[in-house]
Design a protein around this motif. Structure first.
Motif, PDB file in Angstrom:
ATOM      1  N   SER A 159      22.766  77.183  38.408  1.00 42.11           N
ATOM      2  CA  SER A 159      23.192  76.106  37.545  1.00 42.11           C
ATOM      3  C   SER A 159      23.885  76.756  36.315  1.00 42.11           C
ATOM      4  N   ARG A 161      27.445  77.757  37.498  1.00 47.15           N
ATOM      5  CA  ARG A 161      28.417  76.635  37.920  1.00 47.15           C
ATOM      6  C   ARG A 161      29.625  76.620  37.011  1.00 47.15           C
ATOM      7  N   ARG A 170      32.213  74.617  35.114  1.00 47.22           N
ATOM      8  CA  ARG A 170      32.369  73.095  34.518  1.00 47.22           C
ATOM      9  C   ARG A 170      33.906  73.032  33.925  1.00 47.22           C
ATOM     10  N   ARG A 191      31.221  65.381  41.065  1.00 45.56           N
ATOM     11  CA  ARG A 191      30.676  66.725  42.171  1.00 45.56           C
ATOM     12  C   ARG A 191      31.927  66.666  42.951  1.00 45.56           C
ATOM     13  N   SER A 241      25.198  66.753  34.699  1.00 44.00           N
ATOM     14  CA  SER A 241      24.987  68.015  34.696  1.00 44.00           C
ATOM     15  C   SER A 241      23.468  68.452  34.068  1.00 44.00           C
ATOM     16  N   GLU A 242      22.628  67.856  33.128  1.00 39.98           N
ATOM     17  CA  GLU A 242      21.674  67.809  32.780  1.00 39.98           C
ATOM     18  C   GLU A 242      20.601  67.497  33.777  1.00 39.98           C
ATOM     19  N   PHE A 270      29.191  62.439  32.326  1.00 38.00           N
ATOM     20  CA  PHE A 270      29.286  64.089  32.667  1.00 38.00           C
ATOM     21  C   PHE A 270      27.765  64.856  32.563  1.00 38.00           C
ATOM     22  N   ARG A 271      27.861  64.745  31.021  1.00 38.55           N
ATOM     23  CA  ARG A 271      26.640  65.328  30.455  1.00 38.55           C
ATOM     24  C   ARG A 271      25.336  65.164  31.219  1.00 38.55           C
ATOM     25  N   LEU A 276      21.357  67.708  37.242  1.00 38.51           N
ATOM     26  CA  LEU A 276      21.522  68.741  38.206  1.00 38.51           C
ATOM     27  C   LEU A 276      20.628  70.034  37.800  1.00 38.51           C
ATOM     28  N   ASP A 277      20.782  70.388  36.502  1.00 43.03           N
ATOM     29  CA  ASP A 277      20.151  71.464  36.235  1.00 43.03           C
ATOM     30  C   ASP A 277      18.311  71.379  36.387  1.00 43.03           C
ATOM     31  N   HIS A 290      20.440  60.965  39.228  1.00 48.42           N
ATOM     32  CA  HIS A 290      20.878  61.970  38.560  1.00 48.42           C
ATOM     33  C   HIS A 290      21.151  61.243  37.228  1.00 48.42           C
ATOM     34  N   LEU A 299      31.971  71.506  38.886  1.00 47.21           N
ATOM     35  CA  LEU A 299      31.256  70.244  38.287  1.00 47.21           C
ATOM     36  C   LEU A 299      32.527  69.760  37.237  1.00 47.21           C
TER      37      LEU A 299
END
Length: 283
Positions: A197, A200, A202, A156, A218-219, A214-215, A221-222, A280, A100
């Motif tokens: 997760s 991954r 980053r 990604r 990321s959140e 980005f955050r 995705l998790d 997302h 990521l």
């Protein structure tokens, strides 16, 4: 107890020459481990690879599987693994890295490592095992991809590109090998609950202008992966591809795959990209 190559060969011989051998990369956890379990239950002789098999606790080893060392970033290790494996009927290219990063800030050495692991290593191992499959006129090669290759997502880009690449190799080479009884296919999982997760990689600069987006991605995705399908469910789809008489070019599982692939055919590419982004957290 996990057997060594000698005992595994004796056991395979004792069960008859018809017993099929499958090699699964990245077999110490997640999808790889679940695929090994499914294949063992079906009577396959399973070669399970890991970078450091000796570090796998005895309690975590699969009874009946033969463990082989494999580092897909090391050409010599790939050659040694193929030589140790011997004749292989099924290859599941599962090992890989999830990454990521904003494209602008992605370190080139990280990108090169990702492609060596996710693409070049898998392709080289496939090349080494194909001649035996072709000579025996039977073989299955499964590339474990990602639904993100069909539904790209911001931050990604490197991972999406690597999974699109392995799918392209498998899809384009199908016609080369199917006349010889060897079938290449790709399985694209959606969100999977395998703990990926936490593993991954980053990359984000301290003063990045992309920090908030980005955050957010990321959140999301998790969270999606925490509620995703199990590795066992993905393994069942991979087994389906392996045992089909003429496997399809692509199988997808998880993330409402039948619905979203149907929807993708009905709406514009821009609309599909917008839906993926909104899922997302991006607008």
């Amino acid at each position: 107890m996990t057997s060594g190559p000698g005992r595994a060969a004796e056991r395979a011989a004792g069960r008859g020459a018809a017993r099929r051998t499958a090699l699964v990369t990245g077999a110490s956890s997640g999808i790889g481990r679940a695929v090994c379990q499914a294949l063992l239950a079906r009577g396959y002789h399973v070669l399970a690879t890991s970078r450091s098999p000796e570090k796998i606790p005895e309690a975590d080893r699969l009874p009946g599987a033969t463990y082989l060392p494999l580092d897909l970033t090391d050409p010599a290790s790939i050659e040694a693994c193929a030589a140790a494996a011997g004749p292989v009927d099924v290859l599941v290219n599962n090992a890989g890295e999830s990454q990521l990063a904003p494209l602008e800030e992605l370190p080139m050495d990280a990108l090169e490592r990702l492609f060596q692991l996710n693409v070049f290593g898998a392709v080289r191992l496939t090349q080494l095992l194909l001649p035996g499959m072709r000579a025996r006129r039977r073989g299955r090669v499964v590339m474990v991809g990602s639904m993100l290759a069909s539904f790209p997502l911001a931050f990604r880009s490197s991972y999406v590109a690597s999974k699109a690449a392995v799918k392209a190799f498998a899809t384009a080479a199908r016609r080369e090998l199917s006349p010889h009884g060897v079938w290449l296919t790709t399985v694209e999982p959606g969100s999977i609950n395998t703990g990926i997760s936490a593993r991954r990689t980053r990359y984000l600069a301290d003063d990045s202008p992309y920090t908030d987006a980005f955050r957010t991605v990321s959140e999301h995705l998790d969270r999606n992966e925490a509620s995703g399908v199990s590795a066992t469910t993905v393994a069942a789809t991979i087994l389906k591809a392996i045992e089909a008489s003429q496997p399809k070019p692509l199988y997808a599982v998880g993330s409402n795959a039948p619905l979203v692939f149907t929807l993708r055919r009905l709406i514009s590419r821009r609309a599909a990209e917008s839906l993926v982004s909104r899922k997302h957290g991006l607008r």
